[in-house]
Motif scaffolding. Structure first.
Motif, short mmCIF file in Angstrom:
data_model
loop_
_atom_site.label_atom_id
_atom_site.label_comp_id
_atom_site.label_asym_id
_atom_site.label_seq_id
_atom_site.Cartn_x
_atom_site.Cartn_y
_atom_site.Cartn_z
N SER A 107 12.04 -1.37 3.21
CA SER A 107 12.69 -0.28 2.60
C SER A 107 12.50 0.88 3.98
CB SER A 107 11.96 0.04 1.62
OG SER A 107 10.57 0.53 1.91
N ASN A 108 12.04 0.55 4.95
CA ASN A 108 11.90 1.60 5.91
C ASN A 108 12.09 1.08 7.47
OD1 ASN A 108 11.31 3.69 7.71
ND2 ASN A 108 9.15 3.96 6.99
N LYS A 109 13.52 1.31 7.85
CA LYS A 109 14.08 0.91 8.84
C LYS A 109 13.73 1.58 10.28
CE LYS A 109 16.42 -2.50 6.89
NZ LYS A 109 15.92 -3.43 6.56
N ASP A 110 12.78 2.64 10.20
CA ASP A 110 12.47 3.41 11.31
C ASP A 110 11.18 3.01 11.72
OD1 ASP A 110 14.38 5.10 11.04
OD2 ASP A 110 13.35 6.46 9.52
N PRO A 137 0.73 -2.36 0.75
CA PRO A 137 0.79 -1.21 -0.24
C PRO A 137 1.52 -1.35 -1.48
CG PRO A 137 0.85 -0.48 2.22
CD PRO A 137 1.15 -2.04 2.24
N PRO A 138 2.85 -1.93 -1.31
CA PRO A 138 3.65 -2.23 -2.50
C PRO A 138 2.60 -3.04 -3.70
CG PRO A 138 5.25 -2.67 -0.66
CD PRO A 138 3.72 -2.33 -0.27
N ILE A 139 1.99 -4.00 -3.17
CA ILE A 139 1.28 -4.90 -4.02
C ILE A 139 0.21 -3.99 -4.60
CG2 ILE A 139 -0.30 -6.73 -4.35
CD1 ILE A 139 1.87 -8.11 -1.98
N VAL A 144 -3.06 -1.76 -9.07
CA VAL A 144 -4.00 -0.77 -9.51
C VAL A 144 -3.42 -0.17 -10.88
CG1 VAL A 144 -5.17 -0.25 -7.42
CG2 VAL A 144 -3.21 1.20 -8.03
N LYS A 145 -2.01 -0.07 -10.97
CA LYS A 145 -1.47 0.15 -12.38
C LYS A 145 -1.83 -0.50 -13.47
CE LYS A 145 2.58 2.54 -10.51
NZ LYS A 145 4.13 2.49 -10.17
N ILE A 146 -1.95 -1.64 -13.40
CA ILE A 146 -2.65 -2.76 -14.27
C ILE A 146 -4.22 -2.41 -14.46
CG2 ILE A 146 -2.89 -5.03 -14.89
CD1 ILE A 146 -0.25 -5.36 -12.85
#
Length: 172
Positions: A107-110, A137-139, A144-146
């Motif tokens: 999601s970040n091509k930079d 980080p996405p995982i 942690v929301k769960i």
């Protein structure tokens, strides 16, 4: 530290017991360099500008630290030049402390992950020891929301860790 941003890592080094008089930060971006100067003890020097242009003698530092700088450099030749500059700045017997991610972020091509194979090519004379540290980080954000303790559970799987901490020793 190369790419010290607003100085948060420099503050962490002081908390760990490093003498502020022995710490120098370098930041390319003017606004971040100004923030770093405000955030860190006055004894810490903040050098603004391109790290390749640092006017420091070779074999000057015991440790050069970089955190997610190289993954933000997409130009391979610039990466090679910067790695050579860092290597020149480190004293024999010292080393480069490296923290960066090894996988591309779709999601970040930079940014572009730095594989360990590439890291070894950037510092061919270095003796390397590395540790996989950071859960993707996405995982991490999802689990942690769960429940917060799920982060610790998922972080035991090396294949889910996207960042490495590496000590690259310059032999004497």
């Amino acid at each position: 530290e190369i790419g010290c941003g607003t100085g948060l890592n420099l503050l962490k080094f002081v908390e760990l017991g490093f003498n502020p008089k022995n710490i120098i930060g370098n930041e390319l971006l003017h606004d971040r360099a100004l923030d770093a100067k405000k955030n860190v003890p006055k004894e810490i020097k903040i050098l603004e500008g391109n790290a390749l242009d640092l006017d420091l003698p070779n074999d000057f530092f015991d440790i050069v630290f970089q955190s997610t700088v190289f993954s933000s450099i997409l130009n391979i030749n610039f990466r090679k030049e910067l790695s050579l500059k860092l290597w020149q700045l480190v004293k024999p017997g010292g080393g480069i402390l490296w923290y960066d991610f090894t996988y591309n972020n779709p999601s970040n091509k930079d940014v572009s992950g730095i594989k360990l194979k590439v890291l070894k090519q950037l510092f061919p004379e270095g003796k390397m020891k590395f540790w996989r540290l950071t859960l993707a980080p996405p995982i991490g954000r999802l689990v942690v929301k769960i429940h917060p303790s799920l982060y610790t559970f998922f972080n035991i799987f090396p294949f889910l860790k996207t960042h490495v901490l590496c000590w690259i020793e310059k032999k004497e």
